[in-house]
Design a protein around this motif. Structure first.
Motif, PDB file in Angstrom:
ATOM      1  N   ARG A 133      -3.401  31.973  87.812  1.00 30.25           N
ATOM      2  CA  ARG A 133      -4.291  33.010  87.293  1.00 30.25           C
ATOM      3  C   ARG A 133      -5.125  32.405  86.170  1.00 30.25           C
ATOM      4  N   ARG A 134      -6.425  32.613  86.261  1.00 29.29           N
ATOM      5  CA  ARG A 134      -7.333  32.092  85.245  1.00 29.29           C
ATOM      6  C   ARG A 134      -8.247  33.215  84.766  1.00 29.29           C
ATOM      7  N   ALA A 135      -8.803  33.028  83.588  1.00 27.90           N
ATOM      8  CA  ALA A 135      -9.755  33.998  83.047  1.00 27.90           C
ATOM      9  C   ALA A 135     -11.019  33.277  82.610  1.00 27.90           C
ATOM     10  N   ASP A 136     -12.165  33.917  82.848  1.00 27.99           N
ATOM     11  CA  ASP A 136     -13.452  33.429  82.352  1.00 27.99           C
ATOM     12  C   ASP A 136     -13.824  34.235  81.111  1.00 27.99           C
ATOM     13  N   VAL A 137     -14.013  33.538  80.008  1.00 31.04           N
ATOM     14  CA  VAL A 137     -14.428  34.180  78.761  1.00 31.04           C
ATOM     15  C   VAL A 137     -15.843  33.705  78.448  1.00 31.04           C
ATOM     16  N   THR A 138     -16.761  34.662  78.299  1.00 35.44           N
ATOM     17  CA  THR A 138     -18.169  34.335  78.086  1.00 35.44           C
ATOM     18  C   THR A 138     -18.569  34.642  76.651  1.00 35.44           C
ATOM     19  N   PHE A 139     -19.214  33.666  76.021  1.00 40.03           N
ATOM     20  CA  PHE A 139     -19.686  33.786  74.645  1.00 40.03           C
ATOM     21  C   PHE A 139     -21.188  33.513  74.598  1.00 40.03           C
ATOM     22  N   TYR A 140     -21.799  33.927  73.483  1.00 43.90           N
ATOM     23  CA  TYR A 140     -23.176  33.522  73.207  1.00 43.90           C
ATOM     24  C   TYR A 140     -23.207  32.887  71.829  1.00 43.90           C
ATOM     25  N   ASP A 141     -23.801  31.695  71.769  1.00 44.06           N
ATOM     26  CA  ASP A 141     -23.944  30.977  70.499  1.00 44.06           C
ATOM     27  C   ASP A 141     -25.370  31.194  70.005  1.00 44.06           C
ATOM     28  N   TYR A 142     -25.509  32.006  68.963  1.00 46.86           N
ATOM     29  CA  TYR A 142     -26.838  32.307  68.436  1.00 46.86           C
ATOM     30  C   TYR A 142     -27.439  31.138  67.658  1.00 46.86           C
ATOM     31  N   ARG A 143     -26.643  30.167  67.303  1.00 47.39           N
ATOM     32  CA  ARG A 143     -27.194  29.005  66.602  1.00 47.39           C
ATOM     33  C   ARG A 143     -28.049  28.164  67.534  1.00 47.39           C
ATOM     34  N   THR A 144     -27.628  28.065  68.802  1.00 43.27           N
ATOM     35  CA  THR A 144     -28.349  27.231  69.769  1.00 43.27           C
ATOM     36  C   THR A 144     -28.942  28.035  70.921  1.00 43.27           C
ATOM     37  N   GLY A 167     -31.299  30.240  78.648  1.00 38.89           N
ATOM     38  CA  GLY A 167     -32.221  31.094  79.388  1.00 38.89           C
ATOM     39  C   GLY A 167     -31.535  32.065  80.320  1.00 38.89           C
ATOM     40  N   VAL A 168     -30.219  32.192  80.217  1.00 42.29           N
ATOM     41  CA  VAL A 168     -29.450  33.159  81.010  1.00 42.29           C
ATOM     42  C   VAL A 168     -28.937  34.223  80.051  1.00 42.29           C
ATOM     43  N   GLN A 169     -29.260  35.481  80.323  1.00 43.89           N
ATOM     44  CA  GLN A 169     -28.965  36.550  79.374  1.00 43.89           C
ATOM     45  C   GLN A 169     -28.205  37.693  80.044  1.00 43.89           C
ATOM     46  N   GLY A 215     -27.689  49.204  75.505  1.00 47.57           N
ATOM     47  CA  GLY A 215     -28.831  48.305  75.438  1.00 47.57           C
ATOM     48  C   GLY A 215     -29.068  47.588  76.747  1.00 47.57           C
ATOM     49  N   GLY A 216     -30.292  47.143  76.930  1.00 51.56           N
ATOM     50  CA  GLY A 216     -30.654  46.340  78.086  1.00 51.56           C
ATOM     51  C   GLY A 216     -31.397  45.102  77.626  1.00 51.56           C
ATOM     52  N   ILE A 217     -31.241  44.022  78.366  1.00 48.13           N
ATOM     53  CA  ILE A 217     -31.915  42.770  78.024  1.00 48.13           C
ATOM     54  C   ILE A 217     -33.403  42.873  78.361  1.00 48.13           C
ATOM     55  N   TYR A 218     -34.231  42.369  77.463  1.00 48.71           N
ATOM     56  CA  TYR A 218     -35.670  42.289  77.711  1.00 48.71           C
ATOM     57  C   TYR A 218     -36.047  40.821  77.858  1.00 48.71           C
ATOM     58  N   GLU A 219     -36.742  40.492  78.947  1.00 47.80           N
ATOM     59  CA  GLU A 219     -37.225  39.137  79.171  1.00 47.80           C
ATOM     60  C   GLU A 219     -38.743  39.151  79.261  1.00 47.80           C
ATOM     61  N   ALA A 220     -39.366  38.188  78.610  1.00 53.41           N
ATOM     62  CA  ALA A 220     -40.821  38.145  78.523  1.00 53.41           C
ATOM     63  C   ALA A 220     -41.453  37.820  79.869  1.00 53.41           C
ATOM     64  N   SER A 221     -42.634  38.404  80.086  1.00 58.15           N
ATOM     65  CA  SER A 221     -43.489  38.064  81.220  1.00 58.15           C
ATOM     66  C   SER A 221     -44.852  37.666  80.664  1.00 58.15           C
ATOM     67  N   PRO A 222     -45.544  36.725  81.291  1.00 61.80           N
ATOM     68  CA  PRO A 222     -46.827  36.260  80.750  1.00 61.80           C
ATOM     69  C   PRO A 222     -47.805  37.404  80.503  1.00 61.80           C
ATOM     70  N   GLU A 234     -35.530  33.110  76.539  1.00 64.50           N
ATOM     71  CA  GLU A 234     -34.931  31.976  75.827  1.00 64.50           C
ATOM     72  C   GLU A 234     -34.147  32.524  74.635  1.00 64.50           C
ATOM     73  N   HIS A 235     -34.779  33.471  73.910  1.00 64.07           N
ATOM     74  CA  HIS A 235     -34.077  34.220  72.872  1.00 64.07           C
ATOM     75  C   HIS A 235     -33.365  35.404  73.513  1.00 64.07           C
ATOM     76  N   ARG A 236     -32.419  35.960  72.790  1.00 64.37           N
ATOM     77  CA  ARG A 236     -31.683  37.130  73.276  1.00 64.37           C
ATOM     78  C   ARG A 236     -32.348  38.376  72.691  1.00 64.37           C
ATOM     79  N   CYS A 237     -33.037  39.129  73.558  1.00 60.57           N
ATOM     80  CA  CYS A 237     -33.815  40.294  73.133  1.00 60.57           C
ATOM     81  C   CYS A 237     -33.282  41.554  73.811  1.00 60.57           C
ATOM     82  N   VAL A 238     -33.305  42.660  73.082  1.00 63.49           N
ATOM     83  CA  VAL A 238     -32.663  43.892  73.537  1.00 63.49           C
ATOM     84  C   VAL A 238     -33.596  45.086  73.359  1.00 63.49           C
ATOM     85  N   ARG A 239     -33.592  45.975  74.346  1.00 68.70           N
ATOM     86  CA  ARG A 239     -34.186  47.308  74.209  1.00 68.70           C
ATOM     87  C   ARG A 239     -33.038  48.306  74.114  1.00 68.70           C
TER      88      ARG A 239
END
Length: 270
Positions: A133-144, A167-169, A215-222, A234-239
């Motif tokens: 049995r294994r577990a996946d633990v997901t983190f976000y590092d705001y420094r990088t 770039g994955v949010q 909240g929901g993730i917002y990703e930029a479009s041109p 690239e940044h973590r943005c939220v609505r």
């Protein structure tokens, strides 16, 4: 924004009025029948009353509430992770260099935890009932601005794999939505939120704890947003979707909070 709250409050009040009217109508219909039952005499009426109150030979036995069985400390096979396993694996996954160098959403030392899930078995283990049995633990590092996933063996406690992505949010965690609200409230663009909250409650909005947040993730479009939001993705943005506790919704959908840069911008609704 303020018009939204007033419209919603109108709906809430209308709903309450309808509920009150419906209750009154039900009472008007129910009371005569109840009175008739109370006034009925004779042995038949007494027996019915006894059965209804749980007395007499034909009465149903009282219900028994059984205590839920205690959750085991460890699951087996593909059982969901237990609370004990989650606490243990999150501590193991967040230890080491990551805890010293990463930063969470508030800027404090250590990564921001996003999710903890039972890991899928490896291809050769799919039909093995004794597979680890294994577990996946997901983190976000705001420094990088990096998504970090660590896979931990629940039996040995060993971190078997560490994966990083940029770039994955994934969707924001509750702590991130609260921090986004805190950043918004401190920004001039949060003035409308605070004014709407006071209109709805008569009180000042001073803490995200006064709100129900998702909240929901917002990703930029041109070309689809102000230049200040071009790095969202690239940044973590939220609505935020914002609601007064036990009250109306407040429309903040046109505001985007860049958690990585700790700033807020408004989208053009036109």
């Amino acid at each position: 924004m303020r018009e939204k709250v007033h419209r919603h409050l109108g709906k809430v009040l209308t709903g309450a009025a309808l509920a009150a009217a419906g209750t009154a109508a039900m009472v008007a219909v129910t009371l005569p029948g109840t009175a008739g039952a109370d006034d009925s005499g004779g042995a038949g009426g007494g027996a019915r009353a006894a059965r209804q109150t749980g007395q007499g030979p034909d009465a149903a036995p009282p219900g028994v509430v059984e205590q839920a069985p205690a959750e085991p400390k460890r699951g087996t096979g593909r059982d969901p992770l237990t609370d004990d396993e989650i606490r243990r694996v999150e501590k193991l996954a967040g230890a080491g260099r990551l805890s010293a160098t990463a930063r969470d959403v508030s800027g404090a030392r250590g990564p921001q935890r996003l999710s903890t899930d039972l890991a899928e078995p490896e291809a050769a283990e799919v039909d093995d009932p004794n597979a680890p049995r294994r577990a996946d633990v997901t983190f976000y590092d705001y420094r990088t601005d990096t998504l970090v996933t660590r896979t931990v063996d629940l039996t040995t406690g060993k971190v078997e794999h560490t994966g990083t992505q940029r770039g994955v949010q994934p969707p924001p965690a509750r702590a991130e939505s609260a921090e986004a609200a805190r950043i918004l409230m401190a920004d001039p663009l949060g003035a409308g939120l605070k004014a709407d909250y006071k209109d709805a409650t008569g009180k000042d909005l001073t803490s995200p704890d006064q709100l129900e947040l998702s909240g929901g993730i917002y990703e930029a479009s041109p070309g689809a947003q102000p230049a200040v939001l071009d790095r969202c993705g690239e940044h973590r943005c939220v609505r935020l979707f914002t609601k007064v506790r036990n009250g109306p919704w407040i429309d903040t959908r046109d505001l985007v909070i860049d958690l990585s840069a700790r700033r807020t911008a408004a989208l053009d609704r036109g």
